[in-house]
Design a protein around this motif. Structure first.
Motif, PDB file in Angstrom:
ATOM      1  N   VAL A   1       0.836  -1.201   0.000  1.00 38.35           N
ATOM      2  CA  VAL A   1       0.000   0.000   0.000  1.00 38.35           C
ATOM      3  C   VAL A   1       0.875   1.256   0.000  1.00 38.35           C
ATOM      4  CG1 VAL A   1      -1.668   1.334   1.363  1.00 38.35           C
ATOM      5  CG2 VAL A   1      -2.047  -1.111   0.949  1.00 38.35           C
ATOM      6  N   SER A   2       1.982   1.233   0.716  1.00 36.98           N
ATOM      7  CA  SER A   2       2.921   2.369   0.699  1.00 36.98           C
ATOM      8  C   SER A   2       3.435   2.618  -0.711  1.00 36.98           C
ATOM      9  CB  SER A   2       4.111   2.109   1.628  1.00 36.98           C
ATOM     10  OG  SER A   2       3.697   2.100   2.957  1.00 36.98           O
ATOM     11  N   ARG A   3       3.749   1.563  -1.411  1.00 38.42           N
ATOM     12  CA  ARG A   3       4.197   1.699  -2.799  1.00 38.42           C
ATOM     13  C   ARG A   3       3.104   2.350  -3.649  1.00 38.42           C
ATOM     14  NH1 ARG A   3       6.064  -4.249  -4.381  1.00 38.42           N
ATOM     15  NH2 ARG A   3       6.244  -3.287  -6.436  1.00 38.42           N
ATOM     16  N   ALA A   4       1.870   1.928  -3.444  1.00 37.26           N
ATOM     17  CA  ALA A   4       0.758   2.468  -4.232  1.00 37.26           C
ATOM     18  C   ALA A   4       0.520   3.946  -3.948  1.00 37.26           C
ATOM     19  CB  ALA A   4      -0.514   1.665  -3.960  1.00 37.26           C
ATOM     20  N   ILE A   5       0.533   4.341  -2.688  1.00 43.34           N
ATOM     21  CA  ILE A   5       0.243   5.750  -2.392  1.00 43.34           C
ATOM     22  C   ILE A   5       1.405   6.671  -2.757  1.00 43.34           C
ATOM     23  CG2 ILE A   5      -1.518   5.240  -0.658  1.00 43.34           C
ATOM     24  CD1 ILE A   5       0.537   6.008   1.489  1.00 43.34           C
ATOM     25  N   ARG A   6       2.568   6.082  -2.998  1.00 44.28           N
ATOM     26  CA  ARG A   6       3.699   6.857  -3.506  1.00 44.28           C
ATOM     27  C   ARG A   6       3.647   6.969  -5.032  1.00 44.28           C
ATOM     28  NH1 ARG A   6       5.980   5.025   1.241  1.00 44.28           N
ATOM     29  NH2 ARG A   6       7.132   6.627   2.345  1.00 44.28           N
ATOM     30  N   GLY A   7       2.645   6.327  -5.632  1.00 40.69           N
ATOM     31  CA  GLY A   7       2.428   6.475  -7.062  1.00 40.69           C
ATOM     32  C   GLY A   7       2.846   5.298  -7.920  1.00 40.69           C
ATOM     33  N   GLU A   8       3.313   4.212  -7.324  1.00 43.98           N
ATOM     34  CA  GLU A   8       3.680   3.049  -8.128  1.00 43.98           C
ATOM     35  C   GLU A   8       2.401   2.354  -8.597  1.00 43.98           C
ATOM     36  OE1 GLU A   8       6.242  -1.100  -7.947  1.00 43.98           O
ATOM     37  OE2 GLU A   8       6.478   0.351  -6.309  1.00 43.98           O
ATOM     38  N   ASP A   9       2.230   2.291  -9.896  1.00 40.61           N
ATOM     39  CA  ASP A   9       1.022   1.695 -10.471  1.00 40.61           C
ATOM     40  C   ASP A   9       1.425   0.695 -11.543  1.00 40.61           C
ATOM     41  OD1 ASP A   9      -1.412   1.013 -11.562  1.00 40.61           O
ATOM     42  OD2 ASP A   9      -2.080   3.064 -11.865  1.00 40.61           O
ATOM     43  N   ILE A  10       1.163  -0.574 -11.291  1.00 35.76           N
ATOM     44  CA  ILE A  10       1.483  -1.640 -12.247  1.00 35.76           C
ATOM     45  C   ILE A  10       0.208  -2.237 -12.849  1.00 35.76           C
ATOM     46  CG2 ILE A  10       3.696  -2.171 -11.140  1.00 35.76           C
ATOM     47  CD1 ILE A  10       2.314  -4.616  -9.819  1.00 35.76           C
ATOM     48  N   SER A  11      -0.910  -1.511 -12.722  1.00 32.96           N
ATOM     49  CA  SER A  11      -2.225  -2.067 -13.060  1.00 32.96           C
ATOM     50  C   SER A  11      -2.695  -1.826 -14.484  1.00 32.96           C
ATOM     51  CB  SER A  11      -3.273  -1.494 -12.107  1.00 32.96           C
ATOM     52  OG  SER A  11      -3.526  -0.126 -12.433  1.00 32.96           O
ATOM     53  N   ASP A  12      -1.937  -1.090 -15.287  1.00 34.17           N
ATOM     54  CA  ASP A  12      -2.386  -0.734 -16.646  1.00 34.17           C
ATOM     55  C   ASP A  12      -3.742  -0.027 -16.620  1.00 34.17           C
ATOM     56  OD1 ASP A  12      -0.087  -1.845 -17.792  1.00 34.17           O
ATOM     57  OD2 ASP A  12      -1.057  -3.768 -18.175  1.00 34.17           O
ATOM     58  N   GLY A  13      -4.016   0.700 -15.539  1.00 34.44           N
ATOM     59  CA  GLY A  13      -5.266   1.455 -15.446  1.00 34.44           C
ATOM     60  C   GLY A  13      -6.483   0.647 -15.030  1.00 34.44           C
ATOM     61  N   ALA A  14      -6.272  -0.545 -14.495  1.00 33.28           N
ATOM     62  CA  ALA A  14      -7.400  -1.406 -14.113  1.00 33.28           C
ATOM     63  C   ALA A  14      -8.333  -0.700 -13.134  1.00 33.28           C
ATOM     64  CB  ALA A  14      -6.888  -2.705 -13.490  1.00 33.28           C
ATOM     65  N   LEU A  15      -9.625  -0.910 -13.341  1.00 33.06           N
ATOM     66  CA  LEU A  15     -10.651  -0.363 -12.461  1.00 33.06           C
ATOM     67  C   LEU A  15     -11.458  -1.460 -11.770  1.00 33.06           C
ATOM     68  CD1 LEU A  15     -11.951   2.485 -14.784  1.00 33.06           C
ATOM     69  CD2 LEU A  15     -10.620   2.774 -12.681  1.00 33.06           C
ATOM     70  N   TYR A  16     -11.231  -2.690 -12.187  1.00 34.98           N
ATOM     71  CA  TYR A  16     -11.976  -3.827 -11.643  1.00 34.98           C
ATOM     72  C   TYR A  16     -11.040  -5.015 -11.509  1.00 34.98           C
ATOM     73  CZ  TYR A  16     -15.958  -1.146 -13.409  1.00 34.98           C
ATOM     74  OH  TYR A  16     -16.868  -0.172 -13.657  1.00 34.98           O
ATOM     75  N   PHE A  17     -11.363  -5.900 -10.591  1.00 31.51           N
ATOM     76  CA  PHE A  17     -10.695  -7.187 -10.501  1.00 31.51           C
ATOM     77  C   PHE A  17     -11.691  -8.200  -9.977  1.00 31.51           C
ATOM     78  CE2 PHE A  17      -9.881  -5.131  -6.425  1.00 31.51           C
ATOM     79  CZ  PHE A  17     -10.213  -6.113  -5.509  1.00 31.51           C
ATOM     80  N   ALA A  18     -11.414  -9.454 -10.274  1.00 30.20           N
ATOM     81  CA  ALA A  18     -12.291 -10.526  -9.805  1.00 30.20           C
ATOM     82  C   ALA A  18     -11.479 -11.808  -9.678  1.00 30.20           C
ATOM     83  CB  ALA A  18     -13.441 -10.743 -10.786  1.00 30.20           C
ATOM     84  N   ALA A  19     -11.895 -12.625  -8.740  1.00 32.39           N
ATOM     85  CA  ALA A  19     -11.323 -13.957  -8.588  1.00 32.39           C
ATOM     86  C   ALA A  19     -12.335 -14.929  -9.168  1.00 32.39           C
ATOM     87  CB  ALA A  19     -11.032 -14.257  -7.117  1.00 32.39           C
ATOM     88  N   ARG A  20     -12.153 -15.284 -10.431  1.00 33.37           N
ATOM     89  CA  ARG A  20     -13.131 -16.088 -11.167  1.00 33.37           C
ATOM     90  C   ARG A  20     -13.521 -17.357 -10.419  1.00 33.37           C
ATOM     91  NH1 ARG A  20     -14.846 -15.807 -16.377  1.00 33.37           N
ATOM     92  NH2 ARG A  20     -13.267 -14.205 -16.809  1.00 33.37           N
ATOM     93  N   GLU A  21     -12.552 -17.989  -9.801  1.00 36.07           N
ATOM     94  CA  GLU A  21     -12.822 -19.260  -9.125  1.00 36.07           C
ATOM     95  C   GLU A  21     -13.784 -19.102  -7.933  1.00 36.07           C
ATOM     96  OE1 GLU A  21      -9.750 -21.455  -6.013  1.00 36.07           O
ATOM     97  OE2 GLU A  21      -9.068 -21.056  -8.030  1.00 36.07           O
TER      98      GLU A  21
END
Length: 146
Positions: A99-119
């Motif tokens: 979370v610290s990485r994320a709030i410092r601006g590290e974004d590896i999500s390609d702009g994702a707005l949704y996620f799901a665990a299909r299983e």
């Protein structure tokens, strides 16, 4: 007496990309732990990225708390809110780091707005993801969409 301490100034000078109150930070930590507690650190970072991407997107609420607790037609956006896991988690050091990485601006999500665990997801809900969204990639147990 211990020797001289060396502190990496770059670490001290890092600016936050997101300024969160203590309450907002707690909400983000808890939802990341609840959604991705069994994932590796990148999986946790990705979940944090999705939450923060939603905060920054005009189609979603403007705060972490509002995003996490958003309900549409009586359905929570995040299953740990509806099933209570959110309220029972113990946040790990790895989640805090991700979370610290994320709030410092590290974004590896390609702009994702949704996620799901299909299983673990309801088939009808996954059908909506598949038909209405653009699949980006899978990481761990989650698939990420835009």
């Amino acid at each position: 007496v211990s020797g001289p301490r060396v502190v990496d100034c770059a670490t001290l000078e890092q600016e936050m990309a997101y300024e969160l109150s203590d309450e907002e930070m707690d909400v983000l930590l808890r939802i990341v732990e609840a959604e991705a507690g069994c994932e590796d650190e990148e999986g946790k970072l990705l979940v944090a990225n999705v939450i923060l991407n939603r905060v920054s997107n005009e189609a979603f609420p403007d705060t972490v708390k509002e995003v996490v607790f958003q309900c549409e037609n009586g359905v929570s956006q995040f299953s740990p809110i509806s099933d209570g896991r959110y309220y029972e988690v113990i946040v790990s050091k790895e989640t805090i780091h991700a979370v610290s990485r994320a709030i410092r601006g590290e974004d590896i999500s390609d702009g994702a707005l949704y996620f799901a665990a299909r299983e673990h997801a309801d088939a009808d809900r996954m059908k909506w993801f598949d038909e209405k969204l653009t699949f980006l990639f899978a990481h761990g147990a989650h698939e990420f969409f835009k």
